[in-house]
Structure formats: structure tokens, C-alpha cells
Scaffold this active site. Structure first.
Site, PDB file in Angstrom:
ATOM      1  N   CYS A 121      11.518   8.172  13.579  1.00 16.60           N
ATOM      2  CA  CYS A 121      10.715   7.447  14.734  1.00 16.60           C
ATOM      3  C   CYS A 121      12.067   7.196  15.601  1.00 16.60           C
ATOM      4  O   CYS A 121      11.531   7.066  17.016  1.00 16.60           O
ATOM      5  CB  CYS A 121      10.802   6.301  13.960  1.00 16.60           C
ATOM      6  SG  CYS A 121      11.387   5.479  13.372  1.00 16.60           S
ATOM      7  N   GLU A 174       5.528  -1.176  13.743  1.00 18.79           N
ATOM      8  CA  GLU A 174       6.489  -0.006  14.142  1.00 18.79           C
ATOM      9  C   GLU A 174       5.823   1.635  14.126  1.00 18.79           C
ATOM     10  O   GLU A 174       5.382   1.817  13.028  1.00 18.79           O
ATOM     11  CB  GLU A 174       8.174   0.186  13.674  1.00 18.79           C
ATOM     12  CG  GLU A 174       8.770   1.041  14.317  1.00 18.79           C
ATOM     13  CD  GLU A 174       9.211   2.297  13.133  1.00 18.79           C
ATOM     14  OE1 GLU A 174       8.733   3.592  14.452  1.00 18.79           O
ATOM     15  OE2 GLU A 174       9.876   2.525  12.745  1.00 18.79           O
ATOM     16  N   GLU A 221       4.884  10.521  22.167  1.00 17.21           N
ATOM     17  CA  GLU A 221       5.025  11.517  21.076  1.00 17.21           C
ATOM     18  C   GLU A 221       5.024  12.303  20.113  1.00 17.21           C
ATOM     19  O   GLU A 221       3.836  12.120  20.621  1.00 17.21           O
ATOM     20  CB  GLU A 221       5.547   9.862  19.927  1.00 17.21           C
ATOM     21  CG  GLU A 221       6.951  10.452  18.418  1.00 17.21           C
ATOM     22  CD  GLU A 221       6.675   9.976  17.386  1.00 17.21           C
ATOM     23  OE1 GLU A 221       7.413  10.011  16.889  1.00 17.21           O
ATOM     24  OE2 GLU A 221       5.951   9.410  17.509  1.00 17.21           O
ATOM     25  N   GLY A 280      -2.287   4.200  12.966  1.00 14.47           N
ATOM     26  CA  GLY A 280      -2.945   3.511  12.801  1.00 14.47           C
ATOM     27  C   GLY A 280      -2.060   2.685  12.435  1.00 14.47           C
ATOM     28  O   GLY A 280      -2.911   1.385  12.081  1.00 14.47           O
ATOM     29  N   GLY A 281      -1.401   2.317  13.255  1.00 11.08           N
ATOM     30  CA  GLY A 281      -0.441   0.631  13.636  1.00 11.08           C
ATOM     31  C   GLY A 281      -1.408  -0.299  14.829  1.00 11.08           C
ATOM     32  O   GLY A 281      -1.640  -0.776  14.245  1.00 11.08           O
ATOM     33  N   LYS A 292       1.506  -1.304   0.098  1.00  8.46           N
ATOM     34  CA  LYS A 292       0.207   0.422  -0.013  1.00  8.46           C
ATOM     35  C   LYS A 292       0.677   1.329   0.036  1.00  8.46           C
ATOM     36  O   LYS A 292       1.737   1.304   0.839  1.00  8.46           O
ATOM     37  CB  LYS A 292      -1.032   0.095   0.967  1.00  8.46           C
ATOM     38  CG  LYS A 292      -1.479   1.335   1.597  1.00  8.46           C
ATOM     39  CD  LYS A 292      -2.779   2.055   1.225  1.00  8.46           C
ATOM     40  CE  LYS A 292      -3.306   3.161   1.392  1.00  8.46           C
ATOM     41  NZ  LYS A 292      -2.886   3.971   1.880  1.00  8.46           N
ATOM     42  N   GLY A 309       4.490   3.547  10.983  1.00  9.28           N
ATOM     43  CA  GLY A 309       3.579   4.927  10.899  1.00  9.28           C
ATOM     44  C   GLY A 309       3.104   5.383  12.308  1.00  9.28           C
ATOM     45  O   GLY A 309       4.314   5.252  12.991  1.00  9.28           O
ATOM     46  N   SER A 310       2.267   5.780  12.241  1.00  8.84           N
ATOM     47  CA  SER A 310       1.640   6.416  13.275  1.00  8.84           C
ATOM     48  C   SER A 310       1.013   5.359  14.303  1.00  8.84           C
ATOM     49  O   SER A 310       0.889   3.906  13.794  1.00  8.84           O
ATOM     50  CB  SER A 310       0.784   7.845  13.303  1.00  8.84           C
ATOM     51  OG  SER A 310      -0.592   6.946  12.757  1.00  8.84           O
TER      52      SER A 310
END
Length: 528
Positions: free
Chosen positions: A302, A265, A393, A245-246, A184, A241-242
Site C-alpha cells: 500500500c 486503509e 492507484e 472494498g473499503g 473475516k 484493502g482496495s
């Protein structure tokens, strides 16, 4: 090379959806040429089915053939030349020099995984030969190896449009393991993604890989990604990603009738502990290094150091004084998108509005709609421990400087931390012993401990661990960088009492591949 804006489903293109979008230059906010077509459920399903059809033929390829495929991808990416770099610069506002370096990293990790595939020990061969005369029960012949798990869904990251995207580490490690992939593309750099995807497909054709070994789908909506996660042919997910989202992907994968692993991650605050001996001996260099790491890539890493932790008020005053002397030289940069910049500003506003937190230092003012100013805030340890929102974060060039009142409070602060990708300690060798308890706490909190360095910069090598306990990742036993990343997309398979002619060559007595194997408890390269 003219972009198509289409989805690449195996060796064919598809653009039947009515939903379209354009990339936007984050520095100018101008839409870029080429309209991209969002993949619908039917296209995702077709990609997943092709990946399943390709799985057995691709898995049957020799190690040399798979390695040649990975090397061909690297060469095709290099062959794109300035076309790739120019499009990527337009879509991300990242400097050309940074992207050239990232392209080199992408190419080199593909070549490294090719070496891993050829060498073969990633399969972790274990052989226990039969003991038919053992009393009281004979032992059968038992042989184990790692095998590919099946088609993998991969989500490109926003902040590394090459090295953690379409042809990045997740794709390289999955293909190395023998798994077809459905990628994606990240909607912030769809043109860069198409160019990289076409390079992979060109390499696949040239090296005789089966159709379906790689597909690329585009899309702005969550539905495209969820269609990948929920498709029954997809056997694992790689995501960078965020946290939001994860976690959504992890939850969706867990709720499938047959749940699958998600290697997500999701970021980190990457605390930096500055012990008194190191600070007093090297304050100038520590301050310069912290600011360079904090502002690198406009803080969009990250491993960006988001927490500076001293050993007390006097040390905080010293550190802030040194930071203040150089922070004015830190130039504001352009963030990857308006959404990322807005989230950054929201995060620092939350800090500013929290009890016990105040702005201490700021870099040069931001320019343009997506500019981001470097900021350092100050908070006492008690306020940090009492407010778990402060441990979240803030993606961008901002850090909290935290001041404990005692060594005991320093340890309590470390205990209060959630899972992190990294933690850093600046200290003397003697202080490592003096603060051994702190190191033991941090060992349970992070995937990588850094001594007298800075967390940004993740080397791609055999020993690297880029991961950590939740919420840094959903799979703390794994790494997304380094050669061990291949193990995310494999599983152990045991053969019991199989005749030699029916065994894979990796497990055969003669060891025709010449790889390291654990035979009856002893590592060797020779025959059984």
C-alpha cells in the site's frame, strides 16, 4: 497439522454451508488441498453474539492477563513453524524469506501491544479533582479514561497474509484494547488464516479467555463480509484493502440504524518528489532506491511509490537515464492472484491510453500467468492535473514520472493530489527550506512524510502513523500501524462524583496500577 476448512465460531467449528472454495497457487494456478466452507449469515450472527457475550468478561481481565494472552498468541504462531510458512508460500507465491520476516513482524507487534497494555498510559487517564469551594460554581470530581468500544469486525488483507491478516495489527490492537474480534479471512490465503486463527484460539484457551473473544469466518462472497458489518453487535470495523472494498464497507456501516466507525486503509499512490539538488548529487542511488521500492513484493504494497515527480524536464531526463540503466535488472515477479494481476494490467493500459502519457521504461518481461513486469510511464504535469484518473492507484510495480514546467506547476500538482498514506521528498537540507511551501501542502495530504528515503517499510513503533486523508483511509485521525492503533477501538468515558470504591483502578486516587495520569493538568505517576 491438518487443515479442516471450517469456520471457527468461538471454541467450536462450523461447516454447514453448501458454498465451498479452494485456495489456488498463484504461480501454478493449481488448486491447493483442503476445501473451505463459506460462512453463512447464521454463523456470522453466532460469532457476533458470542463476541458480545465475551465482551464484559474479557474487558474485566486485568492488564496482565490481556498482555499474557497477546504474548501467548505470538508463541503459538511461532510454534506453527514451517507448517505456517509452507502453506503461506503455496497460497501467495511470496518468497519464504519474506514470509519469515513478516512472521517476525507479526509476533513482535503482538508483543509490543502486550507491553502497551501492561504500561497502561494508552487509557489516557485524566483526573480533575473536586473544588467544592470554587466560586461562583463548585467543580465536581471528574475522571476520564478510554474504554473498549465492543466487538470488532476485522478483514484480513491480501498482500500481508500474516502481519495485516488474522493475527495482524488490527486484531492485536483490538484485543489489546479489550475488544473481542470476529475476523473475516481473506479468500486468497484461507489455509494460512485457519492456522493463525487456531493459534489465537489455542492461546485463548491456555490463558483462560472467554469463549467468543475470537472467531474466524471464511468466505469468497461479499455477503459474508457484509453480514459482519451489518450485525448490530459489531461496534467497529478494521479493513485493509482496495478502495472499492473499503468504500462499500464504509457505506454499509454508515447506513446501519446505529452507524459504526470504519477504519479502512484503502491504498495510495505515495508520490515521491525529487528536488534538483538531491537528484544531481545522488542520482544513481535515488534511481536504484526508487526501483527497489517500486518492485518490492511485486509492487503489492500500500506504500508502493506510484508517482515520481521531478522539478523539470532536464531532471526527468536525468532520472529516466539512471532508471533505464538499472531497470533491466529488475526481475518480474508473480502477483498474489489472477484478479490482482488483471487489475494491474488494466491500470497500466489505462495509463497508456491517456493523452500525454507514454511508456518510458520496462523491466524484464513477465513470466507465467500471474507475472508482472515493472514499468515506468512519463506524463507532463498538465496532463496529470487535467485527468483525475491518473491519480488513482495502480496496484503493482508501475509508476508515473511527472514533469512540471515550473515551481508553480509543481506546487499546483501537489495541490491536485488526493489524500495519501505517504509522500516523500528527496532534497538537501537547504531545499527543505526553499520548498517549504511544498512541505506545507503535503502535510495536509498525507499521514507520513519521508525525507531522503522510500515509503515502503512501515516500522511498528510508538510514533508511526500509517493513515492519511480520504481516499487513502476513511479515518484520517487514526493509524493502523503503531501503538496508537489501539485508540481506534476505544472511546472516552467520564465518571463524575463517583466514590473511590466504585471507580476503576485506573482512576482511583492511589493509582494502584502505577500508570501516568493527567491530574489537575499535570502528568504524574503518583497518587492524587
Amino acid at each position: 497439522m491438518k487443515l479442516t476448512g471450517l469456520n471457527f465460531i468461538g471454541y467450536n467449528t462450523s461447516g454447514g454451508s453448501a458454498s465451498t472454495f479452494n485456495a489456488v497457487n498463484p504461480a501454478t494456478l493449481e488448486p491447493l488441498g483442503t476445501t473451505f466452507v463459506e460462512a453463512g449469515p447464521a454463523e456470522v450472527a453466532r460469532a457476533a453474539e458470542l463476541a458480545e457475550a465475551a465482551f464484559q468478561p474479557y474487558r474485566a481481565k486485568t492488564a496482565g492477563e490481556r498482555a499474557a494472552f497477546l504474548e501467548a498468541i505470538a508463541e503459538e504462531i511461532l510454534a506453527l513453524g514451517d507448517t505456517l510458512i509452507n502453506r503461506c508460500t503455496a497460497e501467495t507465491a511470496l518468497p519464504e524469506a519474506r514470509l519469515i520476516g513478516e512472521r517476525g513482524r507479526t509476533v513482535n507487534q503482538l508483543k509490543l501491544f502486550a507491553e502497551v497494555v501492561r504500561e497502561g498510559s494508552w487509557a489516557d487517564i485524566r483526573i480533575d479533582t473536586a473544588q467544592p469551594d470554587r466560586a461562583p460554581v463548585p467543580r465536581p470530581d471528574i475522571r476520564q479514561m478510554q474504554i473498549p468500544i465492543g466487538p470488532v469486525g476485522i478483514f484480513g488483507a491480501s498482500n500481508f497474509p500474516l502481519a495485516f491478516s488474522v493475527a495482524g495489527g488490527d486484531t492485536a490492537s483490538a484485543l489489546a484494547a479489550g475488544c473481542p474480534v470476529v475476523v473475516k479471512a481473506h479468500p486468497l490465503h484461507p489455509g494460512t488464516s485457519e492456522l493463525a486463527g487456531r493459534a489465537i484460539l489455542s492461546a485463548a484457551r491456555k490463558t483462560g479467555m472467554p469463549e467468543g473473544v475470537f472467531s474466524l469466518v471464511q468466505g469468497m462472497s461479499n455477503e459474508t463480509g457484509l453480514a459482519i458489518v451489518q450485525h448490530p453487535r459489531i461496534m467497529a470495523i478494521g479493513f485493509t484493502g482496495s478502495f472499492r472494498g473499503g468504500r462499500a464497507i464504509f457505506d454499509a456501516a454508515s447506513q446501519r440504524p446505529a452507524p459504526i466507525p470504519v477504519y479502512a486503509e484503502m491504498g495510495s499512490t505515495n508520490p515521491v518528489f525529487i528536488l534538483p539538488g538531491a537528484l544531481r548529487a545522488n542520482a544513481d542511488n535515488i534511481a536504484k532506491g526508487l526501483l527497489a521500492s517500486l518492485s518490492l513484493g511485486v509492487g503489492q504494497f500500500c506504500t508502493n511509490p506510484g508517482l515520481f515527480i521531478t522539478s523539470g524536464p532536464a531532471d526527468t531526463r536525468l532520472l529516466l537515464g539512471k532508471l533505464g540503466a538499472v531497470i533491466g535488472q529488475t526481475q518480474a515477479g508473480v502477483m498474489l492472484s489472477s484478479g490482482i494481476r488483471n487489475n494491474y494490467e488494466s491500470g497500466v493500459r489505462q495509463w497508456s491510453g491517456s493523452p500525454g502519457v507514454s511508456l518510458a521504461l520496462a523491466g524484464s518481461p513477465a513470466k507465467g500467468e500471474n507475472g508482472a513486469q515493472t514499468r515506468v510511464y512519463i506524463a507532463d504535469a498538465a496532463a496529470f492535473i487535467a485527468n483525475n484518473r491518473l491519480s488513482e492507484e495502480v496496484f503493482g510495480p508501475a509508476a508515473l514520472c511527472i514533469t512540471p514546467s515550473s515551481k508553480e506547476e509543481l506546487y499546483a500538482l501537489a495541490e491536485a493530489l488526493e489524500g495519501q498514506l505517504t509522500a516523500t521528498a528527496h532534497g538537501t537540507v537547504a531545499e527543505l527550506a526553499e520548498y517549504a511551501g511544498l512541505m506545507r501542502i503535503l502535510e495536509r495530504k498525507v499521514g507520513r512524510l519521508v525525507f531522503n528515503g522510500y515509503p515502503t517499510g512501515v516500522e511498528v513503533c510508538y510514533a508511526m502513523a500509517h493513515g492519511g486523508p480520504y481516499p487513502a483511509t476513511t479515518a484520517p485521525q487514526s493509524t493502523s500501524v503503531g501503538t496508537a492503533a489501539i485508540r481506534r477501538f476505544t472511546r472516552p468515558l467520564c465518571y463524575q462524583d463517583f466514590p473511590q470504591q466504585a471507580l476503576p483502578p485506573e482512576l482511583a486516587d492511589g493509582n494502584p496500577l502505577g500508570i501516568w495520569r493527567l491530574v489537575n493538568g499535570e502528568w504524574r505517576k503518583g497518587p492524587v
